[in-house]
Enzyme design. Sequence first.
Site, short mmCIF file in Angstrom:
data_model
loop_
_atom_site.label_atom_id
_atom_site.label_comp_id
_atom_site.label_asym_id
_atom_site.label_seq_id
_atom_site.Cartn_x
_atom_site.Cartn_y
_atom_site.Cartn_z
N LYS A 85 1.81 2.11 -5.15
CA LYS A 85 2.34 1.55 -6.40
C LYS A 85 1.42 1.85 -7.58
O LYS A 85 1.89 2.17 -8.67
CB LYS A 85 2.52 0.03 -6.26
N ASP A 98 0.81 -1.23 0.00
CA ASP A 98 0.00 0.00 0.00
C ASP A 98 0.84 1.27 0.00
O ASP A 98 0.42 2.31 0.53
CB ASP A 98 -0.98 0.02 1.19
N GLN A 133 2.10 -6.00 -3.29
CA GLN A 133 2.50 -6.12 -1.88
C GLN A 133 3.77 -5.29 -1.64
O GLN A 133 3.99 -4.32 -2.36
CB GLN A 133 2.71 -7.59 -1.49
N GLY A 145 -4.47 -4.22 -3.88
CA GLY A 145 -5.45 -3.18 -4.21
C GLY A 145 -4.66 -1.95 -4.57
O GLY A 145 -4.04 -1.35 -3.71
N HIS A 146 -4.59 -1.64 -5.85
CA HIS A 146 -3.78 -0.52 -6.32
C HIS A 146 -4.70 0.62 -6.75
O HIS A 146 -5.48 0.48 -7.69
CB HIS A 146 -2.87 -0.96 -7.48
P1 GDP Z 1 -0.75 0.38 -3.55
O1 GDP Z 1 -1.34 -0.89 -3.11
O2 GDP Z 1 0.72 0.46 -3.30
O3 GDP Z 1 -1.09 0.75 -4.97
O4 GDP Z 1 -1.40 1.51 -2.62
P2 GDP Z 1 -2.96 1.65 -2.23
O5 GDP Z 1 -3.70 2.13 -3.41
O6 GDP Z 1 -3.45 0.41 -1.58
O7 GDP Z 1 -2.88 2.72 -1.07
C1 GDP Z 1 -2.37 4.00 -1.30
C2 GDP Z 1 -3.46 5.02 -0.94
O8 GDP Z 1 -2.89 6.30 -0.83
C3 GDP Z 1 -4.54 5.15 -1.99
O9 GDP Z 1 -5.75 5.50 -1.38
C4 GDP Z 1 -4.02 6.30 -2.86
O10 GDP Z 1 -5.07 6.96 -3.55
C5 GDP Z 1 -3.40 7.17 -1.83
N1 GDP Z 1 -2.23 7.95 -2.27
C6 GDP Z 1 -1.26 7.60 -3.14
N2 GDP Z 1 -0.30 8.53 -3.16
C7 GDP Z 1 -0.66 9.50 -2.28
C8 GDP Z 1 -0.04 10.71 -1.82
O11 GDP Z 1 1.06 11.09 -2.21
N3 GDP Z 1 -0.74 11.42 -0.87
C9 GDP Z 1 -1.94 11.02 -0.39
N4 GDP Z 1 -2.53 11.78 0.53
N5 GDP Z 1 -2.53 9.89 -0.79
C10 GDP Z 1 -1.89 9.12 -1.71
P1 IMO Z 2 -0.85 -4.14 -2.30
O1 IMO Z 2 -0.37 -4.68 -3.63
C1 IMO Z 2 -0.96 -4.60 2.02
C2 IMO Z 2 -0.96 -8.69 3.58
C3 IMO Z 2 -2.22 -9.15 4.26
C4 IMO Z 2 -1.64 -10.15 5.24
C5 IMO Z 2 -0.51 -10.79 4.45
C6 IMO Z 2 -0.88 -12.10 3.76
O2 IMO Z 2 -2.14 -3.44 -2.37
O3 IMO Z 2 0.22 -3.36 -1.63
P2 IMO Z 2 -2.40 -12.78 1.69
O4 IMO Z 2 -3.79 -12.39 1.32
O5 IMO Z 2 -1.38 -12.39 0.67
O6 IMO Z 2 -2.29 -14.21 2.10
O7 IMO Z 2 -2.08 -11.92 3.02
O8 IMO Z 2 -0.13 -9.83 3.47
N1 IMO Z 2 -1.17 -8.17 2.20
C7 IMO Z 2 -1.12 -6.87 1.89
N2 IMO Z 2 -0.98 -5.78 2.67
N3 IMO Z 2 -1.05 -4.47 0.68
C8 IMO Z 2 -1.17 -5.55 -0.11
O9 IMO Z 2 -1.14 -5.48 -1.46
C9 IMO Z 2 -1.25 -6.82 0.49
N4 IMO Z 2 -1.40 -8.08 0.01
C10 IMO Z 2 -1.33 -8.90 1.08
O10 IMO Z 2 -2.87 -8.08 4.90
O11 IMO Z 2 -1.07 -9.49 6.34
MG MG Z 3 -2.87 -1.60 -1.87
#
Ligand code: GDP
Ligand code: IMO
Ligand code: MG
Length: 429
Positions: A21, A18, A228, A45-46
Amino acid sequence: MSNTQGYVDVVLGLQWGDEGKGKIADFLTPNYDVVARFQGGPNAGHSLEMNGIKHVLNTIPSGIFHENCINLIGNGVVMDPVRLMEEIKRTEVAGANVKKNLFISRKANIILPTHKLLDAASEKDKGDQKIGSTLRGIGPTYRDKYGRSGIRAGDMFDPNFTEKYAETIKRHLALIQHYDFTEFDLESLENEFFQAIEELKTYQFVDSEYFINDLIHQGKRILAEGAQGSMLDIDFGSYPFVTSSNTISGGMTVGLGVAPKHVRSVKGIFKAYCTRVGSGPFPSELFDQTGEDLRVKGHEFGATTGRPRRCGWLDLVALKYAVMLSGVDELIMMKSDVLSGFEKVCVGTGYINAKGEHVSTIPFDFVSAEFESAYTEHEGWSEDLTTVRAESEFPSTFKSYIDWLEKEVGVPIKVVSLGPDRVQTVVRN
Ligand code: GDP
Ligand code: IMO
Ligand code: MG
């Protein structure tokens, strides 16, 4: 390597997932011809944000909203036909040309309905030792893959697919029974599974290792998008509180079938603080109001499961470890805007164990022993950063924080993200 050869840049998360990415992969896509996912599955979840609209991708690569970008789901990914079809439909409604731009590896393993049940049964069985899995069937599907009994995307086209499926299900049901897990309706899960398979078969399936190597030989530029984070890597993360794939840059070569010599650079993404979803060690975790403030200001709730994310200060021990493991050439710092208004910004620069000893590497007993972070404090900044569009507009305290981090890690911070939208991104000189 001749001048006409293409190359691969890898972009991956350096923390516990998270990091942002999805946002950065989408931002970088105009510089590439192909975006390819190499591991993980719908546990990811991107989030991408453009023109005020947020999109969440789970299995589809983050280049899908760019008209002429090829998006490849690689062999290293595990794919759930039901979730992927839902995702395809909502991405098509949002305007992406998925039929034309998405390619799926025939070698990607399929998540079956019973893999998800096994995930739930295993987590229930572990009780308070549970991993905190996303329950998307990731672990059980990789277990079958490495146990050499998985079913792959290409098998969907095999006339014996249903027999192969039935054999696997039989084996899974025996295991589920062993767990004494009864909370499911397999018939309805199977109905949606087979319907999704028929729909999915109308999309493009490829022998992805030939497909991507041909593109490289044609001079195409590939962005390999990790899922991840490095601290969730199956080998190097806080085992067993990890995911079931190699999330570091090495995962790209096996997850796509691309030789290391084609890698041009590795871009590592980190948040200006830290978050973690699920169980496992997190020495810089904050349990006080500051942690709560980070969660609220940073909207730290899972993009996949909606779970509140655990929040804490940036952990340099973990960050340096991840930089080492992936050979990171440049850093991308996310969510710096969230730190505006904090009087002090702390950074974990070491760990202290139960005996009071200082540790500056990730210890083998990271999970079983208790570690707390030792911190370096920085003066905070009060200015709102979300409207900043150039490095020259950075407040001086923020600039000195970045300079200090760069020096500590020894890798340049090339991009700074100051909000979720594409436009809230500053490329540094
Ligand atoms: P990922 O899994 O690495 O793609 O990240 P996620 O989408 O799960 O979580 C990142 C969260 O932060 C999302 O809700 C994005 O919309 C938000 N986000 C990304 N970059 C920024 C930033 O620079 N500032 C803020 N405030 N939010 C951001
Ligand atoms: P993105 O790509 C954050 C965590 C789960 C759990 C562990 C194992 O959005 O960054 P799994 O379902 O893979 O067996 O879970 O890894 N986890 C993540 N945490 N971002 C993710 O993906 C994750 N994918 C798995 O919360 O602790
Ligand atoms: Mg994510």
